[in-house]
Design a protein around this motif. Structure first.
Motif, PDB file in Angstrom:
ATOM      1  N   PHE A 424      76.634  21.241  -5.508  1.00  0.00           N
ATOM      2  CA  PHE A 424      76.125  22.723  -5.943  1.00  0.00           C
ATOM      3  C   PHE A 424      76.391  22.587  -7.611  1.00  0.00           C
ATOM      4  O   PHE A 424      77.447  22.410  -8.188  1.00  0.00           O
ATOM      5  CB  PHE A 424      76.826  24.216  -5.703  1.00  0.00           C
ATOM      6  CG  PHE A 424      76.670  24.053  -4.121  1.00  0.00           C
ATOM      7  CD1 PHE A 424      75.537  24.610  -3.534  1.00  0.00           C
ATOM      8  CD2 PHE A 424      77.486  23.668  -3.005  1.00  0.00           C
ATOM      9  CE1 PHE A 424      75.312  24.563  -2.201  1.00  0.00           C
ATOM     10  CE2 PHE A 424      77.716  23.720  -1.732  1.00  0.00           C
ATOM     11  CZ  PHE A 424      76.467  24.103  -1.453  1.00  0.00           C
ATOM     12  N   ARG A 425      75.271  22.943  -8.164  1.00  0.00           N
ATOM     13  CA  ARG A 425      75.328  22.785  -9.708  1.00  0.00           C
ATOM     14  C   ARG A 425      74.227  23.996 -10.391  1.00  0.00           C
ATOM     15  O   ARG A 425      73.256  24.141  -9.870  1.00  0.00           O
ATOM     16  CB  ARG A 425      74.729  21.576 -10.542  1.00  0.00           C
ATOM     17  CG  ARG A 425      75.577  20.378  -9.813  1.00  0.00           C
ATOM     18  CD  ARG A 425      75.219  19.019 -10.606  1.00  0.00           C
ATOM     19  NE  ARG A 425      76.210  17.788  -9.876  1.00  0.00           N
ATOM     20  CZ  ARG A 425      77.234  17.516 -10.423  1.00  0.00           C
ATOM     21  NH1 ARG A 425      77.601  18.100 -11.710  1.00  0.00           N
ATOM     22  NH2 ARG A 425      78.028  16.322 -10.001  1.00  0.00           N
ATOM     23  N   LEU A 426      74.978  24.502 -11.340  1.00  0.00           N
ATOM     24  CA  LEU A 426      74.501  25.529 -11.932  1.00  0.00           C
ATOM     25  C   LEU A 426      74.057  25.263 -13.517  1.00  0.00           C
ATOM     26  O   LEU A 426      74.979  25.135 -14.165  1.00  0.00           O
ATOM     27  CB  LEU A 426      74.980  26.764 -11.770  1.00  0.00           C
ATOM     28  CG  LEU A 426      74.249  28.329 -12.136  1.00  0.00           C
ATOM     29  CD1 LEU A 426      73.123  28.528 -11.303  1.00  0.00           C
ATOM     30  CD2 LEU A 426      75.150  29.304 -12.104  1.00  0.00           C
ATOM     31  N   LEU A 427      72.976  25.488 -13.959  1.00  0.00           N
ATOM     32  CA  LEU A 427      72.521  25.126 -15.717  1.00  0.00           C
ATOM     33  C   LEU A 427      72.064  26.287 -16.249  1.00  0.00           C
ATOM     34  O   LEU A 427      70.907  27.004 -15.611  1.00  0.00           O
ATOM     35  CB  LEU A 427      71.763  23.923 -15.571  1.00  0.00           C
ATOM     36  CG  LEU A 427      71.266  23.773 -17.055  1.00  0.00           C
ATOM     37  CD1 LEU A 427      72.393  23.142 -17.863  1.00  0.00           C
ATOM     38  CD2 LEU A 427      70.001  22.496 -17.065  1.00  0.00           C
ATOM     39  N   TRP A 428      72.562  26.839 -17.265  1.00  0.00           N
ATOM     40  CA  TRP A 428      72.004  28.144 -17.890  1.00  0.00           C
ATOM     41  C   TRP A 428      71.720  27.467 -19.464  1.00  0.00           C
ATOM     42  O   TRP A 428      72.447  26.807 -20.145  1.00  0.00           O
ATOM     43  CB  TRP A 428      72.969  29.307 -18.108  1.00  0.00           C
ATOM     44  CG  TRP A 428      72.606  30.124 -18.810  1.00  0.00           C
ATOM     45  CD1 TRP A 428      71.201  30.797 -18.982  1.00  0.00           C
ATOM     46  CD2 TRP A 428      73.335  31.190 -19.894  1.00  0.00           C
ATOM     47  NE1 TRP A 428      71.283  31.950 -19.884  1.00  0.00           N
ATOM     48  CE2 TRP A 428      72.406  32.049 -20.220  1.00  0.00           C
ATOM     49  CE3 TRP A 428      74.640  31.146 -20.034  1.00  0.00           C
ATOM     50  CZ2 TRP A 428      72.927  33.175 -21.136  1.00  0.00           C
ATOM     51  CZ3 TRP A 428      75.262  32.089 -20.888  1.00  0.00           C
ATOM     52  CH2 TRP A 428      74.424  33.116 -21.673  1.00  0.00           C
ATOM     53  N   THR A 429      70.428  27.688 -19.945  1.00  0.00           N
ATOM     54  CA  THR A 429      69.929  27.233 -21.336  1.00  0.00           C
ATOM     55  C   THR A 429      69.654  28.531 -21.900  1.00  0.00           C
ATOM     56  O   THR A 429      68.536  28.967 -21.655  1.00  0.00           O
ATOM     57  CB  THR A 429      68.856  26.267 -21.146  1.00  0.00           C
ATOM     58  OG1 THR A 429      67.976  26.632 -20.379  1.00  0.00           O
ATOM     59  CG2 THR A 429      69.468  24.910 -20.504  1.00  0.00           C
ATOM     60  N   PRO A 430      70.381  29.211 -22.703  1.00  0.00           N
ATOM     61  CA  PRO A 430      70.155  30.190 -23.517  1.00  0.00           C
ATOM     62  C   PRO A 430      69.034  30.033 -24.506  1.00  0.00           C
ATOM     63  O   PRO A 430      68.124  31.027 -24.770  1.00  0.00           O
ATOM     64  CB  PRO A 430      71.388  30.673 -24.169  1.00  0.00           C
ATOM     65  CG  PRO A 430      72.708  30.024 -23.510  1.00  0.00           C
ATOM     66  CD  PRO A 430      71.983  28.898 -22.895  1.00  0.00           C
ATOM     67  N   ASP A 431      69.097  28.934 -25.205  1.00  0.00           N
ATOM     68  CA  ASP A 431      68.191  28.538 -25.851  1.00  0.00           C
ATOM     69  C   ASP A 431      67.753  27.147 -25.975  1.00  0.00           C
ATOM     70  O   ASP A 431      68.594  26.332 -25.147  1.00  0.00           O
ATOM     71  CB  ASP A 431      68.206  29.172 -27.355  1.00  0.00           C
ATOM     72  CG  ASP A 431      69.534  28.839 -28.036  1.00  0.00           C
ATOM     73  OD1 ASP A 431      69.980  27.570 -27.883  1.00  0.00           O
ATOM     74  OD2 ASP A 431      70.413  29.477 -28.365  1.00  0.00           O
ATOM     75  N   ALA A 432      66.934  26.472 -26.885  1.00  0.00           N
ATOM     76  CA  ALA A 432      66.772  25.028 -26.789  1.00  0.00           C
ATOM     77  C   ALA A 432      67.861  24.301 -27.375  1.00  0.00           C
ATOM     78  O   ALA A 432      67.756  22.916 -27.101  1.00  0.00           O
ATOM     79  CB  ALA A 432      65.530  24.637 -27.504  1.00  0.00           C
ATOM     80  N   LYS A 433      68.780  24.951 -27.952  1.00  0.00           N
ATOM     81  CA  LYS A 433      69.956  24.053 -28.898  1.00  0.00           C
ATOM     82  C   LYS A 433      71.139  24.061 -27.946  1.00  0.00           C
ATOM     83  O   LYS A 433      72.244  23.489 -28.486  1.00  0.00           O
ATOM     84  CB  LYS A 433      70.157  24.607 -30.013  1.00  0.00           C
ATOM     85  CG  LYS A 433      68.792  24.492 -31.006  1.00  0.00           C
ATOM     86  CD  LYS A 433      69.117  24.923 -32.394  1.00  0.00           C
ATOM     87  CE  LYS A 433      68.034  24.602 -33.218  1.00  0.00           C
ATOM     88  NZ  LYS A 433      67.714  23.331 -33.147  1.00  0.00           N
ATOM     89  N   GLN A 434      71.076  24.780 -27.017  1.00  0.00           N
ATOM     90  CA  GLN A 434      72.653  25.080 -26.171  1.00  0.00           C
ATOM     91  C   GLN A 434      72.213  24.983 -24.603  1.00  0.00           C
ATOM     92  O   GLN A 434      71.237  25.732 -24.209  1.00  0.00           O
ATOM     93  CB  GLN A 434      73.383  25.976 -26.542  1.00  0.00           C
ATOM     94  CG  GLN A 434      72.860  27.491 -26.416  1.00  0.00           C
ATOM     95  CD  GLN A 434      73.735  28.558 -27.350  1.00  0.00           C
ATOM     96  OE1 GLN A 434      75.048  28.313 -26.875  1.00  0.00           O
ATOM     97  NE2 GLN A 434      73.141  29.548 -27.705  1.00  0.00           N
TER      98      GLN A 434
END
Length: 662
Positions: A424-434
């Protein structure tokens, strides 16, 4: 090699370095006259945004950008390889944070990820173009047999952390995937040659061609010889290898492609062997020998692309290895079949498509082992079989912001049946740089052939001890928990941080079960935790810094009366790579490493420094002088195996390298 001869060789190659500097001064613009294909693309022309968008495929068996990957992954590019001081694959891996790479002697290596250091890193899976080179005999990789032209490597993807759902057993602590170039990109000829004080001589010849419009191929041969290490007591560990091989890529049409690969190698690896005749152990002796190494493989892979997110691949390979030493002999044949398919799935009433990857594989590995030797096996022949099926999906929870990856593998092996490996993997990208990610994964490490069926007679002073296997040994299980953060702080500065906690059960331990008899057990419980930090700073157009720091803690717990190996993993590691373009055709590179002490092996903290100076008299030609371990603290390095206890000093070495493409 004596101290006098080392000093003489260093003086000679320092003279070569001075001559190279003089030529550079006299002909500073020689590199602009040629109109041939450039040897490389200047890394200063590559922005950090483009580097973060580098495509990788090992984490999820599909192309992903580095910034869109919820895992601790590091990519060693061809440009990193070209500008390195390395002359072998293990040396290249020193660039990856979280890996511990130590040279045991002139031809043996310890390469591990996040703990369990030793010659055979049983929790680290190593692959070349999808073909595993992990040996089930002792559970690990024989690095001395893994060789191919470094110029043919497109990239090396290093996953730190469990990868069992995608790659199966033995990828518990990580996976290393060496990916070679498409034959279309290696057209023409290449010659690489060199030599020096320790690298006595090496050469690579390669020819790439084309048949018709869509069939590309390359043929190569490579050979080298490396001198003995220096030791006050003398040591026999020279290394001589040769290999020939080919790769062909047939782009049948826009949707179908077939790849053919083959390679054969042969050579000798010197070592001082404590030979104990089981029939007459009192007559045991330690004597030098050359281990005979040989092997080869043939591989075919078919790929069909039905769309941007839909493809199918089928790969089949045959692999044969032969190893002949005083203590054991092995001939192993392996046949492996692997299938996978990727397709988008539209679920009713949900506007966003899921990305599905599924597949399976089967592997037969048949061995024939020598009898009547200090390391013996019963039975002497065994057929190990491994089958698996897996499926993994990406579920967008918030479009372009939050994504869940879930997968599971079912694996069945001769030694361990009915294993489920979820992920199980969760990815959060608040914006294009992080991006911020977290994961929970279950992996296993299968028992080795020796742990299940082997025994070894060991001399301990005036006594003899027999190490025996355990036919009931269970597979080591791991639950790994990770989290990470990537950010591009400015257009010239980026950082990548990963933290982890690994919980191991049924790890191997040892216990005395009878006088002078020790048995391998599976009752160790281990916690390994730590973090890694990697950064890249393009300070100026011609100056780049790439520091990394790794921290590791190991906690073992075994029942009373049992023993577990410990103290072989450095708690702290710090590296700093520096790349300087002195002129448009002159490069200078430095690689500094600090390794914390290894109390279990009697090794104090030490530092090393590698330097490289390269000049391109023409755009398709490069001349470089490389110094390895030029700065090092006073210490002695001990081999981590019981049968190799002779201290070996880390060697300073200087060698030159010439590369010509035409």
């Amino acid at each position: 090699m004596s101290i006098i001869s080392i000093e003489q060789a260093v003086r000679v190659h320092l003279g070569h370095l001075c001559l190279l500097l003089l030529l550079i001064h006299c002909f500073p613009d020689a590199g602009f006259a040629a109109q041939n294909t450039p040897l490389k693309q200047d890394i200063s022309d590559t922005s950090l945004e483009e580097l973060m968008s580098t495509k990788i495929s090992t984490v999820a068996r599909k192309p992903q950008t580095l910034s869109d990957t919820p895992a601790a992954v590091f990519v060693i590019s061809q440009e990193d390889i070209r500008r390195s001081s390395a002359n072998s694959i293990p040396e290249l891996l020193r660039m990856a944070p979280g890996l511990s790479v130590a040279r045991i002697d002139a031809n043996k290596w310890s390469v591990t990820s996040r703990g369990y250091s030793g010659r055979f890193a049983d929790d680290l899976l190593v692959m070349v173009d999808g073909r595993t080179v992990y040996s089930p005999l002792f559970a690990g990789t024989f690095w001395e047999t893994l060789d191919l032209p470094l110029e043919d490597i497109e990239r090396i993807e290093v996953i730190r952390g469990p990868s069992g759902t995608i790659w199966g057993a033995n990828a518990a602590n990580g996976a290393i995937h060496i990916i070679t170039k498409h034959a279309r990109t290696t057209q023409g000829n290449l010659v690489t040659s060199g030599g020096g004080s320790e690298e006595r001589g090496f050469a690579t010849l390669r020819h790439g061609g084309k048949i018709g419009e869509n069939f590309y191929y390359r043929l190569f041969t490579k050979g080298f010889t490396r001198d003995n290490s220096f030791s006050p007591n003398g040591v026999n560990d020279s290394w001589r290898m040769g290999t020939v091989g080919f790769r062909a890529d047939w782009d049948i049409n826009g949707n179908n492609a077939v790849t053919f690969q083959g390679q054969y190698y042969g050579g000798k690896a010197g070592q001082n062997t404590a030979f104990i005749n089981p029939a007459m152990p009192d007559l045991s002796i330690t004597r030098p020998e050359d281990a005979n190494l040989a092997g080869g493989h043939a591989l075919v892979r078919w790929q069909r692309n039905s769309g941007e997110r839909a493809n199918t691949a089928l790969q089949i390979y045959y692999d044969r290895t032969h190893r002949d030493e005083l203590t054991f002999r092995e001939t192993r044949q392996t046949v492996d079949v692997d299938f996978q398919q990727r397709f988008p799935l539209q679920i009713p009433f949900i506007p966003i498509q899921q990305d599905i990857v599924w597949g399976g594989g089967y592997r037969w590995s048949i061995d024939h082992l020598g009898m009547g030797l200090p390391i013996a096996f019963d039975p002497a022949r065994r057929n190990l079989q491994t089958g698996n099926v897996f499926a993994q999906t990406d579920i967008p929870l918030v479009e372009d912001r939050l994504k869940l990856t879930a997968g599971i593998k079912f694996l069945d092996n001769t030694y361990s049946h009915g294993n489920f490996l979820p992920n199980f993997r969760l990815l959060w990208t608040p914006d294009a740089k992080q991006s911020i990610w977290a994961s929970a994964t279950r992996s296993i490490r299968l028992p080795s052939r020796f742990e299940r069926d082997g025994n070894q007679l060991i001399r301990d002073g005036a006594e003899f001890i027999r190490l025996i296997s355990n036919p009931h040994l269970l597979a080591e299980t791991l639950w790994g928990f990770e989290t990470g953060y990537r950010r591009q702080l400015t257009k010239d500065l980026s950082v990548d941080i990963a933290g982890f906690f690994n919980d191991y059960n049924h790890s191997s331990s040892e216990s005395e079960v009878a006088p002078a008899t020790i048995q391998i057990l599976d009752q160790r419980h281990t916690h390994i935790f730590g973090f890694e930090v990697y950064g890249q700073w393009n300070a100026f157009d011609r100056l780049r810094f790439m520091p990394s720091y790794s921290h590791l803690q190991v906690r073992n717990r075994v029942p009373l009366g049992q023993e577990a190996e410990s103290g072989g993993d450095p708690k702290h590691q710090f590296t700093l790579r520096t790349q300087v373009d002195l002129m448009k055709n002159v490069e200078f590179d430095a690689f500094f490493r600090h390794i914390n002490r290894l109390p279990g092996l009697g090794i104090a903290s030490y530092q090393t420094l590698d330097l490289r100076l390269a000049w391109k008299p023409k755009s398709n030609m490069e001349v470089s002088v490389i110094g390895q371990n030029l700065l090092q603290s006073h210490h002695m390095e001990f081999a981590p195996e019981v049968i190799q206890t002779m201290p070996v000093q880390i060697q300073r070495g200087v060698f030159g390298r010439f590369t010509w493409r035409f």
